[in-house]
Design a protein around this motif. Structure first.
Motif, PDB file in Angstrom:
ATOM      1  N   UNK A   1       0.832  -1.202   0.000  1.00  0.00           N
ATOM      2  CA  UNK A   1       0.000   0.000   0.000  1.00  0.00           C
ATOM      3  C   UNK A   1       0.868   1.254   0.000  1.00  0.00           C
ATOM      4  N   UNK A   2       1.908   1.229   0.831  1.00  0.00           N
ATOM      5  CA  UNK A   2       2.739   2.429   0.975  1.00  0.00           C
ATOM      6  C   UNK A   2       3.458   2.761  -0.337  1.00  0.00           C
ATOM      7  N   UNK A   3       3.785   1.737  -1.133  1.00  0.00           N
ATOM      8  CA  UNK A   3       4.424   2.010  -2.423  1.00  0.00           C
ATOM      9  C   UNK A   3       3.465   2.767  -3.338  1.00  0.00           C
ATOM     10  N   UNK A   4       2.161   2.472  -3.246  1.00  0.00           N
ATOM     11  CA  UNK A   4       1.171   3.213  -4.023  1.00  0.00           C
ATOM     12  C   UNK A   4       1.081   4.656  -3.545  1.00  0.00           C
ATOM     13  N   UNK A   5       1.070   4.818  -2.230  1.00  0.00           N
ATOM     14  CA  UNK A   5       0.978   6.160  -1.658  1.00  0.00           C
ATOM     15  C   UNK A   5       2.211   6.982  -2.031  1.00  0.00           C
ATOM     16  N   UNK A   6       3.371   6.356  -1.967  1.00  0.00           N
ATOM     17  CA  UNK A   6       4.608   7.064  -2.319  1.00  0.00           C
ATOM     18  C   UNK A   6       4.578   7.535  -3.767  1.00  0.00           C
ATOM     19  N   UNK A   7       4.085   6.695  -4.665  1.00  0.00           N
ATOM     20  CA  UNK A   7       3.990   7.084  -6.071  1.00  0.00           C
ATOM     21  C   UNK A   7       3.009   8.235  -6.238  1.00  0.00           C
ATOM     22  N   UNK A   8       1.894   8.155  -5.512  1.00  0.00           N
ATOM     23  CA  UNK A   8       0.899   9.229  -5.579  1.00  0.00           C
ATOM     24  C   UNK A   8       1.475  10.549  -5.065  1.00  0.00           C
ATOM     25  N   UNK A   9       2.284  10.485  -4.013  1.00  0.00           N
ATOM     26  CA  UNK A   9       2.888  11.691  -3.454  1.00  0.00           C
ATOM     27  C   UNK A   9       3.861  12.343  -4.434  1.00  0.00           C
ATOM     28  N   UNK A  10       4.562  11.515  -5.193  1.00  0.00           N
ATOM     29  CA  UNK A  10       5.518  12.043  -6.170  1.00  0.00           C
ATOM     30  C   UNK A  10       4.788  12.746  -7.308  1.00  0.00           C
ATOM     31  N   UNK A  11       3.656  12.188  -7.717  1.00  0.00           N
ATOM     32  CA  UNK A  11       2.987  12.654  -8.935  1.00  0.00           C
ATOM     33  C   UNK A  11       1.865  13.664  -8.726  1.00  0.00           C
ATOM     34  N   UNK A  12       1.511  13.957  -7.466  1.00  0.00           N
ATOM     35  CA  UNK A  12       0.362  14.823  -7.209  1.00  0.00           C
ATOM     36  C   UNK A  12       0.656  15.843  -6.113  1.00  0.00           C
ATOM     37  N   UNK A  13      -0.074  16.951  -6.159  1.00  0.00           N
ATOM     38  CA  UNK A  13       0.060  17.972  -5.116  1.00  0.00           C
ATOM     39  C   UNK A  13      -0.683  17.577  -3.846  1.00  0.00           C
ATOM     40  N   UNK A  14      -1.817  16.895  -4.016  1.00  0.00           N
ATOM     41  CA  UNK A  14      -2.655  16.483  -2.888  1.00  0.00           C
ATOM     42  C   UNK A  14      -2.933  14.989  -3.027  1.00  0.00           C
ATOM     43  N   UNK A  15      -2.832  14.260  -1.912  1.00  0.00           N
ATOM     44  CA  UNK A  15      -3.090  12.817  -1.941  1.00  0.00           C
ATOM     45  C   UNK A  15      -4.128  12.451  -0.894  1.00  0.00           C
ATOM     46  N   UNK A  16      -5.155  11.735  -1.340  1.00  0.00           N
ATOM     47  CA  UNK A  16      -6.183  11.208  -0.455  1.00  0.00           C
ATOM     48  C   UNK A  16      -6.014   9.694  -0.377  1.00  0.00           C
ATOM     49  N   UNK A  17      -5.958   9.173   0.835  1.00  0.00           N
ATOM     50  CA  UNK A  17      -5.951   7.722   1.057  1.00  0.00           C
ATOM     51  C   UNK A  17      -7.264   7.359   1.728  1.00  0.00           C
ATOM     52  N   UNK A  18      -8.050   6.521   1.064  1.00  0.00           N
ATOM     53  CA  UNK A  18      -9.291   6.066   1.692  1.00  0.00           C
ATOM     54  C   UNK A  18      -9.022   4.776   2.461  1.00  0.00           C
ATOM     55  N   UNK A  19      -9.618   4.671   3.638  1.00  0.00           N
ATOM     56  CA  UNK A  19      -9.533   3.469   4.466  1.00  0.00           C
ATOM     57  C   UNK A  19     -10.966   3.035   4.749  1.00  0.00           C
TER      58      UNK A  19
END
Length: 282
Positions: free
Chosen positions: A37-55
């Motif tokens: 999961x964290x690898x997905x979040x890390x990629x999202x953080x690199x490519x976007x200004x704002x990141x939402x993680x739904x749980x």
């Protein structure tokens, strides 16, 4: 770190972010976060200004009530994990009543037959549940990019199909499978495995890699038969299915063609815990 439990509050917050022309990434999860999961979040953080993680443990995609009840829930630990990664991540952790407007049911989707292959044969209604929750999240968050792991490759292709058929303005990003040191595909369900079985589960990935080599010189049918034979020798694992399929259509391979991309999929039971994995074959 901002946490939203109600969709309307999140919608209003994100409206302001959108007016500032910020790119928005979404990583949908059911919690019990691991390095995959964290690898997905890390990629999202690199490519976007704002990141939402739904749980959100989505009830409509579980065909087995016991599996839903046993799904690990580690919300506080998940928050701490995400906070260490980046304190600016936005968390969306709604109740089922909020996100489903007190009507927890699935919509019915047509994914052009993708839903009838593999997992669709064994998990009745599963992909209707997946399509329902993902489209709801897309409507609420309105992301520019959404991130999904290739471990659930069939799910990834189905979400791509849904986005295309409904002309949803979101880029679906597939991310490589994250694996434990022994090769076992990372999954929240791995936490339920006894340690000796978890260690022994390296057998699954090793078998996939050997099958990949065989597929280079042997037919799809012979390769699948070989896989079934290997699992029949291993008392700790019960093979539910092994299938070699066209990556695009997910239909089983009958005759190999040079211009097609193929992938090997398996579903395996270790005790009562169901594990899935896949590898690209060419």
């Amino acid at each position: 770190m901002q946490i939203f439990n109600q969709k309307e509050a999140l919608i209003q917050f994100l409206k302001q972010e959108k007016t500032e022309n910020k790119t928005l990434g979404l990583v949908p999860t059911m919690g019990a976060l691991h390095k995959g999961h964290l690898s997905l979040v890390e990629k999202a953080l690199i490519n976007n200004d704002v990141v939402v993680v739904s749980i959100f443990v989505n009830p409509t995609q579980f065909d087995n009530k016991t599996d839903l009840e046993k799904y690990p829930k580690t919300f506080d630990r998940d928050l701490e994990t995400l906070k260490l990664l980046n304190e600016n991540i936005i968390i969306f952790a709604p109740s089922a009543e909020d996100i489903y407007d007190n009507n927890v049911t699935s919509e019915t989707f047509d994914f052009d037959g993708l839903e009838h292959q593999m997992e669709g044969k064994y998990r009745s209604g599963h992909f209707d549940g997946v399509g329902t929750i993902v489209r709801k999240l897309f409507t609420i968050v309105q992301p520019d990019n959404a991130y999904f792991g290739e471990k659930d490759f069939q799910q990834l292709q189905i979400i791509r199909k849904m986005a295309a058929k409904n002309q949803l303005p979101v880029n679906i990003v597939g991310c490589p499978i994250s694996r434990e040191e022994n090769g076992l595909a990372m999954s929240s369900r791995n936490e339920r495995l006894p340690q000796d079985i978890r260690k022994e589960a390296s057998f699954i990935y090793k078998t996939l890699l050997q099958a990949k080599d065989k597929f280079g010189t042997e037919s799809a049918i012979d390769t699948v038969n070989w896989i079934e034979k290997q699992f029949s020798k291993h008392s700790d694992f019960s093979l539910e299915y092994a299938e070699i399929a066209d990556e695009k259509t997910l239909k089983p391979v009958k005759t190999k063609k040079e211009n097609k991309r193929y992938r090997l999929f398996v579903a395996v039971y270790a005790n009562d815990i169901r594990l899935i994995d896949n590898v690209a074959l060419n």
